[in-house]
Design a protein around this motif. Structure first.
Motif, PDB file in Angstrom:
ATOM      1  N   VAL A  58       8.523 -80.735  -9.502  1.00  0.00           N
ATOM      2  CA  VAL A  58       8.247 -79.513 -10.254  1.00  0.00           C
ATOM      3  C   VAL A  58       9.049 -78.413  -9.588  1.00  0.00           C
ATOM      4  CG1 VAL A  58       6.507 -77.809 -10.920  1.00  0.00           C
ATOM      5  CG2 VAL A  58       5.909 -80.252 -10.852  1.00  0.00           C
ATOM      6  N   ASP A  59      10.005 -77.833 -10.313  1.00  0.00           N
ATOM      7  CA  ASP A  59      10.807 -76.759  -9.726  1.00  0.00           C
ATOM      8  C   ASP A  59      11.516 -75.972 -10.819  1.00  0.00           C
ATOM      9  OD1 ASP A  59      12.196 -75.077  -7.949  1.00  0.00           O
ATOM     10  OD2 ASP A  59      12.529 -76.730  -6.552  1.00  0.00           O
ATOM     11  N   ALA A  60      11.418 -74.663 -10.708  1.00  0.00           N
ATOM     12  CA  ALA A  60      12.136 -73.794 -11.646  1.00  0.00           C
ATOM     13  C   ALA A  60      13.614 -73.719 -11.285  1.00  0.00           C
ATOM     14  CB  ALA A  60      11.522 -72.395 -11.641  1.00  0.00           C
ATOM     15  N   ASP A  61      13.946 -74.051 -10.058  1.00  0.00           N
ATOM     16  CA  ASP A  61      15.326 -74.020  -9.594  1.00  0.00           C
ATOM     17  C   ASP A  61      15.839 -75.454  -9.504  1.00  0.00           C
ATOM     18  OD1 ASP A  61      17.775 -73.585  -8.417  1.00  0.00           O
ATOM     19  OD2 ASP A  61      16.976 -72.832  -6.513  1.00  0.00           O
ATOM     20  N   VAL A  62      16.362 -75.978 -10.611  1.00  0.00           N
ATOM     21  CA  VAL A  62      16.814 -77.367 -10.629  1.00  0.00           C
ATOM     22  C   VAL A  62      18.089 -77.574  -9.813  1.00  0.00           C
ATOM     23  CG1 VAL A  62      15.665 -77.980 -12.782  1.00  0.00           C
ATOM     24  CG2 VAL A  62      17.971 -77.044 -12.853  1.00  0.00           C
ATOM     25  N   SER A  63      18.712 -76.483  -9.364  1.00  0.00           N
ATOM     26  CA  SER A  63      19.885 -76.608  -8.497  1.00  0.00           C
ATOM     27  C   SER A  63      19.493 -76.478  -7.028  1.00  0.00           C
ATOM     28  CB  SER A  63      20.926 -75.534  -8.854  1.00  0.00           C
ATOM     29  OG  SER A  63      20.421 -74.240  -8.562  1.00  0.00           O
ATOM     30  N   CYS A  64      18.199 -76.456  -6.743  1.00  0.00           N
ATOM     31  CA  CYS A  64      17.692 -76.337  -5.373  1.00  0.00           C
ATOM     32  C   CYS A  64      18.287 -77.433  -4.487  1.00  0.00           C
ATOM     33  CB  CYS A  64      16.168 -76.433  -5.400  1.00  0.00           C
ATOM     34  SG  CYS A  64      15.394 -76.581  -3.783  1.00  0.00           S
ATOM     35  N   GLY A  65      18.787 -77.047  -3.343  1.00  0.00           N
ATOM     36  CA  GLY A  65      19.406 -78.005  -2.430  1.00  0.00           C
ATOM     37  C   GLY A  65      18.462 -79.118  -2.011  1.00  0.00           C
ATOM     38  N   ASN A  66      17.208 -78.785  -1.723  1.00  0.00           N
ATOM     39  CA  ASN A  66      16.246 -79.815  -1.328  1.00  0.00           C
ATOM     40  C   ASN A  66      16.021 -80.815  -2.454  1.00  0.00           C
ATOM     41  OD1 ASN A  66      15.914 -78.576   1.156  1.00  0.00           O
ATOM     42  ND2 ASN A  66      14.001 -77.591   0.627  1.00  0.00           N
ATOM     43  N   LEU A  67      15.914 -80.326  -3.668  1.00  0.00           N
ATOM     44  CA  LEU A  67      15.714 -81.202  -4.818  1.00  0.00           C
ATOM     45  C   LEU A  67      16.931 -82.102  -5.017  1.00  0.00           C
ATOM     46  CD1 LEU A  67      14.111 -82.094  -7.326  1.00  0.00           C
ATOM     47  CD2 LEU A  67      15.106 -80.144  -8.535  1.00  0.00           C
ATOM     48  N   GLN A  68      18.116 -81.532  -4.978  1.00  0.00           N
ATOM     49  CA  GLN A  68      19.345 -82.308  -5.164  1.00  0.00           C
ATOM     50  C   GLN A  68      19.487 -83.386  -4.085  1.00  0.00           C
ATOM     51  OE1 GLN A  68      21.675 -81.870  -7.733  1.00  0.00           O
ATOM     52  NE2 GLN A  68      20.137 -80.512  -8.586  1.00  0.00           N
ATOM     53  N   ARG A  69      19.195 -83.016  -2.841  1.00  0.00           N
ATOM     54  CA  ARG A  69      19.307 -83.961  -1.732  1.00  0.00           C
ATOM     55  C   ARG A  69      18.297 -85.102  -1.877  1.00  0.00           C
ATOM     56  NH1 ARG A  69      19.638 -80.396   1.874  1.00  0.00           N
ATOM     57  NH2 ARG A  69      17.439 -80.258   2.352  1.00  0.00           N
ATOM     58  N   THR A  70      17.089 -84.779  -2.315  1.00  0.00           N
ATOM     59  CA  THR A  70      16.066 -85.809  -2.493  1.00  0.00           C
ATOM     60  C   THR A  70      16.440 -86.759  -3.618  1.00  0.00           C
ATOM     61  OG1 THR A  70      14.379 -84.291  -1.673  1.00  0.00           O
ATOM     62  CG2 THR A  70      13.606 -86.224  -2.897  1.00  0.00           C
ATOM     63  N   VAL A 117      16.987 -90.793  -3.237  1.00  0.00           N
ATOM     64  CA  VAL A 117      16.343 -91.811  -4.079  1.00  0.00           C
ATOM     65  C   VAL A 117      17.398 -92.731  -4.675  1.00  0.00           C
ATOM     66  CG1 VAL A 117      15.031 -92.215  -6.198  1.00  0.00           C
ATOM     67  CG2 VAL A 117      14.285 -90.447  -4.595  1.00  0.00           C
ATOM     68  N   ASP A 118      18.484 -92.160  -5.152  1.00  0.00           N
ATOM     69  CA  ASP A 118      19.562 -92.955  -5.734  1.00  0.00           C
ATOM     70  C   ASP A 118      20.150 -93.915  -4.691  1.00  0.00           C
ATOM     71  OD1 ASP A 118      21.424 -93.643  -7.863  1.00  0.00           O
ATOM     72  OD2 ASP A 118      22.935 -92.539  -6.700  1.00  0.00           O
ATOM     73  N   LEU A 119      20.428 -93.404  -3.508  1.00  0.00           N
ATOM     74  CA  LEU A 119      20.967 -94.253  -2.439  1.00  0.00           C
ATOM     75  C   LEU A 119      19.963 -95.315  -2.007  1.00  0.00           C
ATOM     76  CD1 LEU A 119      22.823 -91.547  -0.307  1.00  0.00           C
ATOM     77  CD2 LEU A 119      23.857 -93.326  -1.741  1.00  0.00           C
ATOM     78  N   TYR A 120      18.687 -94.951  -1.946  1.00  0.00           N
ATOM     79  CA  TYR A 120      17.631 -95.902  -1.608  1.00  0.00           C
ATOM     80  C   TYR A 120      17.643 -97.060  -2.603  1.00  0.00           C
ATOM     81  CZ  TYR A 120      12.969 -97.911  -1.089  1.00  0.00           C
ATOM     82  OH  TYR A 120      11.920 -98.789  -0.920  1.00  0.00           O
ATOM     83  N   ASN A 121      17.687 -96.726  -3.898  1.00  0.00           N
ATOM     84  CA  ASN A 121      17.656 -97.777  -4.923  1.00  0.00           C
ATOM     85  C   ASN A 121      18.902 -98.655  -4.871  1.00  0.00           C
ATOM     86  OD1 ASN A 121      15.083 -97.309  -5.993  1.00  0.00           O
ATOM     87  ND2 ASN A 121      15.842 -95.628  -7.243  1.00  0.00           N
ATOM     88  N   LYS A 122      20.050 -98.070  -4.533  1.00  0.00           N
ATOM     89  CA  LYS A 122      21.267 -98.883  -4.368  1.00  0.00           C
ATOM     90  C   LYS A 122      21.127 -99.819  -3.177  1.00  0.00           C
ATOM     91  CE  LYS A 122      24.453 -95.700  -6.596  1.00  0.00           C
ATOM     92  NZ  LYS A 122      25.492 -94.686  -6.428  1.00  0.00           N
ATOM     93  N   ALA A 123      20.578 -99.308  -2.076  1.00  0.00           N
ATOM     94  CA  ALA A 123      20.371-100.143  -0.894  1.00  0.00           C
ATOM     95  C   ALA A 123      19.346-101.237  -1.190  1.00  0.00           C
ATOM     96  CB  ALA A 123      19.921 -99.290   0.290  1.00  0.00           C
ATOM     97  N   LYS A 124      18.295-100.903  -1.916  1.00  0.00           N
ATOM     98  CA  LYS A 124      17.264-101.883  -2.266  1.00  0.00           C
ATOM     99  C   LYS A 124      17.854-103.026  -3.089  1.00  0.00           C
ATOM    100  CE  LYS A 124      12.790-102.301  -4.642  1.00  0.00           C
ATOM    101  NZ  LYS A 124      12.490-103.514  -3.941  1.00  0.00           N
TER     102      LYS A 124
END
Length: 183
Positions: A39-51, A55-62
């Motif tokens: 939930v975030d009004a700032d979809v360009s938030c660095g923390n959100l983008q990094r997370t 997740v994407d890298l985690y799923n690739k590694a999985k």
């Protein structure tokens, strides 16, 4: 049983990023699926983008497969972030339609109350980068965006949780800032 993690604001996203690393290290005791909601009004938030990238890298590694090591054993599904600010609104005044509140006689008292609750700076600050440390703005916008409307993504999540009687739900947010404290 599944884990449902809801990260509200930048701090919430940062906590979910840490959770992704814990999953990668195999520190959850089971291999239950994890669903992450942001939930975030700032979809360009660095923390959100990094997370989201974690997740994407985690799923690739999985997908590589690590056998019985216990690493990357949980499936993580991260849904698109929910932005509580309506698409056609840039400021709090637009969310609450201040021009109508102050111009129509039947809403004048409500307009006066609105003007008392929020300063001109709060009413006119652009919301594209979140609620900028003003949880009162965030709470008002979130309340307004959920008022009288059903949000498909939340309905789907509610249905999933109701169908999973052993669901584990975790909320991550801050008590400072804007979006997290508002949530």
């Amino acid at each position: 049983m599944s884990y449902y993690l809801i990260g509200i604001g930048g701090t919430g996203a940062k906590c979910l990023e840490s959770f992704v690393y814990l999953c990668g290290a195999g520190l959850l005791q089971d291999s239950q699926p994890v669903k992450m909601v942001f939930v975030d009004a700032d979809v360009s938030c660095g923390n959100l983008q990094r997370t989201q990238k974690a997740v994407d890298l985690y799923n690739k590694a999985k997908s590589i497969g690590f056998g019985d090591t216990g690493l990357f054993k949980n499936a993580i599904d991260a849904v698109d972030p929910w932005n509580p600010v309506p698409e056609d609104c840039d400021t709090l005044d637009q969310v609450f339609k201040r021009t109508i509140l102050i111009s129509k006689p039947e809403y004048k008292e409500l307009g006066y109350l609105y003007d008392c609750l929020f300063s001109e700076q709060e009413r006119t600050t652009t919301l594209d980068k979140g609620f900028r440390g003003h949880p009162a703005i965030g709470a008002a916008v979130m309340s307004q965006s959920m008022e009288g409307s059903r949000i498909e993504s939340w309905e789907k999540l509610e249905q999933e949780i109701n169908n999973d009687k052993d669901a584990r739900i975790f909320l991550f947010a801050s008590v400072f800032g804007g979006t997290g404290a508002a949530g």
